[in-house]
Write an enzyme that holds these catalytic residues in place. Structure first.
Site, PDB file in Angstrom:
ATOM      1  N   ARG A  71       0.846  -1.216   0.000  1.00 26.77           N
ATOM      2  CA  ARG A  71       0.000   0.000   0.000  1.00 26.77           C
ATOM      3  C   ARG A  71       0.867   1.246   0.000  1.00 26.77           C
ATOM      4  O   ARG A  71       0.570   2.231  -0.679  1.00 26.77           O
ATOM      5  CB  ARG A  71      -0.938  -0.019   1.201  1.00 26.77           C
ATOM      6  N   ASN A 102      -8.981   8.630   6.372  1.00 25.17           N
ATOM      7  CA  ASN A 102      -7.915   8.184   5.463  1.00 25.17           C
ATOM      8  C   ASN A 102      -6.565   8.199   6.157  1.00 25.17           C
ATOM      9  O   ASN A 102      -6.317   9.015   7.044  1.00 25.17           O
ATOM     10  CB  ASN A 102      -7.866   9.084   4.218  1.00 25.17           C
ATOM     11  N   ASP A 104      -3.790   8.042   4.074  1.00 27.41           N
ATOM     12  CA  ASP A 104      -2.858   8.294   2.963  1.00 27.41           C
ATOM     13  C   ASP A 104      -2.097   9.614   3.085  1.00 27.41           C
ATOM     14  O   ASP A 104      -1.171   9.862   2.317  1.00 27.41           O
ATOM     15  CB  ASP A 104      -3.621   8.223   1.613  1.00 27.41           C
ATOM     16  N   HIS A 129      -7.850   7.500  11.905  1.00 27.33           N
ATOM     17  CA  HIS A 129      -7.334   6.127  11.787  1.00 27.33           C
ATOM     18  C   HIS A 129      -5.830   6.055  11.641  1.00 27.33           C
ATOM     19  O   HIS A 129      -5.305   5.016  11.234  1.00 27.33           O
ATOM     20  CB  HIS A 129      -8.019   5.427  10.596  1.00 27.33           C
ATOM     21  N   CYS A 164      14.396   0.548  21.200  1.00 19.90           N
ATOM     22  CA  CYS A 164      14.373  -0.657  22.052  1.00 19.90           C
ATOM     23  C   CYS A 164      14.492  -1.953  21.265  1.00 19.90           C
ATOM     24  O   CYS A 164      14.464  -3.037  21.836  1.00 19.90           O
ATOM     25  CB  CYS A 164      13.099  -0.680  22.902  1.00 19.90           C
ATOM     26  N   SER A 203     -18.272   5.286   2.765  1.00 16.57           N
ATOM     27  CA  SER A 203     -19.427   4.381   2.731  1.00 16.57           C
ATOM     28  C   SER A 203     -20.190   4.455   4.050  1.00 16.57           C
ATOM     29  O   SER A 203     -21.212   3.797   4.223  1.00 16.57           O
ATOM     30  CB  SER A 203     -18.945   2.946   2.483  1.00 16.57           C
TER      31      SER A 203
HETATM   32  C1  BV8 Z   1     -13.399   0.076  17.544  1.00 14.45           C
HETATM   33  C2  BV8 Z   1      -7.118   1.942   9.083  1.00 14.45           C
HETATM   34  C3  BV8 Z   1     -13.634  -0.599  19.803  1.00 14.45           C
HETATM   35  C4  BV8 Z   1      -6.267   0.790   8.769  1.00 14.45           C
HETATM   36  C5  BV8 Z   1      -9.459   1.303   9.204  1.00 14.45           C
HETATM   37  C6  BV8 Z   1     -20.768  -4.040  13.951  1.00 14.45           C
HETATM   38  C7  BV8 Z   1     -21.509  -2.867  13.842  1.00 14.45           C
HETATM   39  C8  BV8 Z   1     -20.899  -1.610  14.037  1.00 14.45           C
HETATM   40  C9  BV8 Z   1     -19.536  -1.537  14.345  1.00 14.45           C
HETATM   41  C10 BV8 Z   1     -18.817  -2.704  14.448  1.00 14.45           C
HETATM   42  C11 BV8 Z   1     -19.412  -3.949  14.247  1.00 14.45           C
HETATM   43  N1  BV8 Z   1     -18.456  -4.892  14.387  1.00 14.45           N
HETATM   44  C12 BV8 Z   1     -17.290  -4.292  14.682  1.00 14.45           C
HETATM   45  C13 BV8 Z   1     -17.487  -2.958  14.736  1.00 14.45           C
HETATM   46  C14 BV8 Z   1     -16.484  -1.920  15.043  1.00 14.45           C
HETATM   47  C15 BV8 Z   1     -15.647  -1.645  13.808  1.00 14.45           C
HETATM   48  C16 BV8 Z   1     -16.526  -1.288  12.629  1.00 14.45           C
HETATM   49  O1  BV8 Z   1     -17.050  -0.195  12.555  1.00 14.45           O
HETATM   50  N2  BV8 Z   1     -16.692  -2.259  11.705  1.00 14.45           N
HETATM   51  C17 BV8 Z   1     -17.530  -1.997  10.550  1.00 14.45           C
HETATM   52  C18 BV8 Z   1     -16.817  -2.481   9.281  1.00 14.45           C
HETATM   53  C19 BV8 Z   1     -18.856  -2.725  10.747  1.00 14.45           C
HETATM   54  N3  BV8 Z   1     -14.832  -0.503  14.149  1.00 14.45           N
HETATM   55  C20 BV8 Z   1     -13.650  -0.701  14.761  1.00 14.45           C
HETATM   56  O2  BV8 Z   1     -13.165  -1.787  14.963  1.00 14.45           O
HETATM   57  C21 BV8 Z   1     -12.952   0.560  15.232  1.00 14.45           C
HETATM   58  N4  BV8 Z   1     -12.526   0.357  16.592  1.00 14.45           N
HETATM   59  O3  BV8 Z   1     -14.594   0.047  17.377  1.00 14.45           O
HETATM   60  O4  BV8 Z   1     -12.773  -0.227  18.730  1.00 14.45           O
HETATM   61  C22 BV8 Z   1     -12.836  -0.414  21.029  1.00 14.45           C
HETATM   62  C23 BV8 Z   1     -13.166   0.626  21.913  1.00 14.45           C
HETATM   63  C24 BV8 Z   1     -12.427   0.764  23.065  1.00 14.45           C
HETATM   64  C25 BV8 Z   1     -11.361  -0.111  23.354  1.00 14.45           C
HETATM   65  C26 BV8 Z   1     -11.027  -1.126  22.436  1.00 14.45           C
HETATM   66  C27 BV8 Z   1     -11.763  -1.285  21.278  1.00 14.45           C
HETATM   67  C28 BV8 Z   1     -11.700   0.821  14.386  1.00 14.45           C
HETATM   68  C29 BV8 Z   1     -12.107   1.171  12.984  1.00 14.45           C
HETATM   69  C30 BV8 Z   1     -10.858   1.595  12.206  1.00 14.45           C
HETATM   70  C31 BV8 Z   1     -10.444   0.464  11.295  1.00 14.45           C
HETATM   71  N5  BV8 Z   1      -9.329   0.939  10.452  1.00 14.45           N
HETATM   72  N6  BV8 Z   1      -8.428   1.717   8.492  1.00 14.45           N
HETATM   73  C32 BV8 Z   1      -5.927   0.768   7.318  1.00 14.45           C
HETATM   74  O5  BV8 Z   1      -6.282   1.700   6.579  1.00 14.45           O
HETATM   75  O6  BV8 Z   1      -5.275  -0.199   6.920  1.00 14.45           O
HETATM   76  S1  BV8 Z   1     -11.012   1.347   8.532  1.00 14.45           S
HETATM   77  C33 BV8 Z   1     -10.978   1.563   6.845  1.00 14.45           C
HETATM   78  O7  BV8 Z   1     -12.354   1.750   6.460  1.00 14.45           O
HETATM   79  C34 BV8 Z   1     -10.279   2.841   6.381  1.00 14.45           C
HETATM   80  O8  BV8 Z   1      -9.785   3.648   7.422  1.00 14.45           O
HETATM   81  C35 BV8 Z   1     -11.394   3.609   5.691  1.00 14.45           C
HETATM   82  O9  BV8 Z   1     -11.213   4.949   5.785  1.00 14.45           O
HETATM   83  C36 BV8 Z   1     -12.550   3.150   6.481  1.00 14.45           C
HETATM   84  C37 BV8 Z   1     -13.898   3.485   5.957  1.00 14.45           C
HETATM   85  O10 BV8 Z   1     -13.938   3.122   4.602  1.00 14.45           O
HETATM   86  P1  BV8 Z   1     -14.225   4.346   3.581  1.00 14.45           P
HETATM   87  O11 BV8 Z   1     -13.186   5.389   3.792  1.00 14.45           O
HETATM   88  O12 BV8 Z   1     -15.637   4.752   3.714  1.00 14.45           O
HETATM   89  O13 BV8 Z   1     -13.927   3.665   2.195  1.00 14.45           O
HETATM   90  P2  BV8 Z   1     -14.917   2.705   1.376  1.00 14.45           P
HETATM   91  O14 BV8 Z   1     -14.126   2.070   0.293  1.00 14.45           O
HETATM   92  O15 BV8 Z   1     -15.713   1.876   2.322  1.00 14.45           O
HETATM   93  O16 BV8 Z   1     -15.948   3.730   0.696  1.00 14.45           O
HETATM   94  C38 BV8 Z   1     -15.469   4.629  -0.296  1.00 14.45           C
HETATM   95  C39 BV8 Z   1     -16.650   5.517  -0.633  1.00 14.45           C
HETATM   96  O17 BV8 Z   1     -16.199   6.513  -1.545  1.00 14.45           O
HETATM   97  C40 BV8 Z   1     -17.791   4.773  -1.301  1.00 14.45           C
HETATM   98  O18 BV8 Z   1     -19.012   5.189  -0.712  1.00 14.45           O
HETATM   99  C41 BV8 Z   1     -17.712   5.237  -2.762  1.00 14.45           C
HETATM  100  O19 BV8 Z   1     -18.998   5.326  -3.347  1.00 14.45           O
HETATM  101  C42 BV8 Z   1     -17.129   6.607  -2.612  1.00 14.45           C
HETATM  102  N7  BV8 Z   1     -16.372   7.093  -3.770  1.00 14.45           N
HETATM  103  C43 BV8 Z   1     -15.724   6.371  -4.728  1.00 14.45           C
HETATM  104  N8  BV8 Z   1     -15.143   7.217  -5.618  1.00 14.45           N
HETATM  105  C44 BV8 Z   1     -15.434   8.493  -5.194  1.00 14.45           C
HETATM  106  C45 BV8 Z   1     -16.211   8.412  -4.030  1.00 14.45           C
HETATM  107  N9  BV8 Z   1     -16.654   9.496  -3.368  1.00 14.45           N
HETATM  108  C46 BV8 Z   1     -16.334  10.705  -3.882  1.00 14.45           C
HETATM  109  N10 BV8 Z   1     -15.580  10.859  -4.992  1.00 14.45           N
HETATM  110  C47 BV8 Z   1     -15.128   9.788  -5.682  1.00 14.45           C
HETATM  111  N11 BV8 Z   1     -14.395   9.950  -6.807  1.00 14.45           N
HETATM  112 ZN    ZN Z   2      10.659   0.711  20.961  1.00 17.24          ZN
END
Ligand code: BV8
Ligand code: ZN
Length: 254
Positions: A71, A102, A104, A129, A164, A203
């Site tokens: 990536r 994001n 990036d 994130h 470390c 999304s």
């Molecule tokens: C937490 C970083 C608790 C890493 C990422 C069930 C229900 C609800 C929630 C949960 C559940 N089960 C689990 C959960 C919690 C979970 C979650 O929400 N899961 C979801 C999937 C259901 N969340 C977590 O785990 C979070 N932590 O809850 O911790 C906790 C609390 C206390 C103590 C301990 C624990 C952590 C979430 C962070 C995960 N990390 N990324 C990496 O990047 O490698 S998430 C990842 O998805 C990215 O960060 C990204 O930003 C994020 C969201 O995706 P989008 O950015 O929306 O991208 P996507 O492709 O989905 O959509 C793109 C959109 O753009 C589309 O709509 C498309 O139509 C549109 N598009 C396309 N082209 C264009 C456009 N728009 C405009 N212009 C264009 N040209």
């Molecule tokens: Zn260290």
């Protein structure tokens, strides 16, 4: 997209004392950064829980590092597009807080370019994130620049902490991990005070980031969505601008 909706959205943003913006990977699509859940989405070849999780990193650190190395190589040549630039320019005028999911770094590149050495401090985004090009030590927590190529040929060649000697990880928030409390609190505070939440390229599936527009709605503000596709948030938006961010944001924010 009709000019009527654009004019309505311009009027809402023009009349807002405070705006909070939430962006997702869609705003970087036109910069060549793959989104997560689209046709060519990053997750297509992997499932989130397979790689973007602390369990995966414990189980297969070399595979997780291989994915992040790939990536980084893919994102490094990407530049901000007119959507990032339009937001950075508007943020310089004040009254706007940028919150991004994001990793990036393109919002920061655009903000620094727009501030251009003048006295105006760049409107840096709240990065919910983390950052793809930053490493963090798994033991002492020390952060460091993450731009060197990653050698995944063995556990020993994976990135190690200069202080470390422990294994480094990408400084991003994985599924199941808590977001930085200070950053999240700041994002929620701005969302609660905003008259308008502009939601671009997400999304709206990932929490707690997806709560940002819901907090603005709860406090009587409204939502403007920029996305070529329908999302779970679309029905709650006052105005939906169906199209790409690089084309819409310059017209919306000029
Ligand atoms: C937490 C970083 C608790 C890493 C990422 C069930 C229900 C609800 C929630 C949960 C559940 N089960 C689990 C959960 C919690 C979970 C979650 O929400 N899961 C979801 C999937 C259901 N969340 C977590 O785990 C979070 N932590 O809850 O911790 C906790 C609390 C206390 C103590 C301990 C624990 C952590 C979430 C962070 C995960 N990390 N990324 C990496 O990047 O490698 S998430 C990842 O998805 C990215 O960060 C990204 O930003 C994020 C969201 O995706 P989008 O950015 O929306 O991208 P996507 O492709 O989905 O959509 C793109 C959109 O753009 C589309 O709509 C498309 O139509 C549109 N598009 C396309 N082209 C264009 C456009 N728009 C405009 N212009 C264009 N040209
Ligand atoms: Zn260290």
């Amino acid at each position: 997209m009709g000019s009527g909706v654009l004019e309505e959205a311009r009027a809402l943003l023009g009349g807002a004392a405070r705006v909070v913006v939430l962006t997702g990977s869609g705003i970087s699509a036109e910069s060549g950064v793959p989104t997560f859940r689209g046709e060519e989405g990053l997750w297509k070849s992997f499932r989130p829980e397979d790689l973007a999780s602390p369990e995966a990193f414990r189980r297969v650190p070399r595979l997780v590092w291989e994915w992040y190395g790939w990536r980084r190589a893919k994102v490094a040549p990407c530049a901000p597009n007119p959507g990032h630039v339009a937001l950075a320019r508007r943020a310089l005028r004040g009254g706007m807080t940028l919150v991004t999911q994001n990793v990036d770094g393109l919002h920061e590149v655009a903000a620094l370019a727009c501030a251009g050495g003048g006295d105006a401090s760049p409107a840096l985004p709240l990065e919910l994130h983390g950052a793809l090009f930053r490493d963090r030590c798994t033991r002492c927590g020390r952060a460091s620049e993450g731009r060197r190529p990653v050698d995944v040929s063995s556990l020993e060649t994976l990135p190690r902490c200069g202080a470390c000697g422990s294994l480094l990880r990408p400084d991003v928030v994985w599924f199941g991990e808590a977001l930085d409390a200070h950053t999240l609190h700041a994002a929620f505070t701005h969302a609660a005070q905003a008259d308008v939440c502009l939601v671009v390229g997400t999304s709206a599936l990932v929490y707690p980031a997806a709560s940002v527009p819901l907090i603005t709605l709860e406090r009587g503000g409204c939502v403007v969505e920029v996305n070529p596709r329908e999302t779970p948030l679309s029905p709650r938006a006052r105005v939906v601008l169906r199209g790409g961010a690089a084309e819409i944001l310059p017209a919306l924010l000029a």
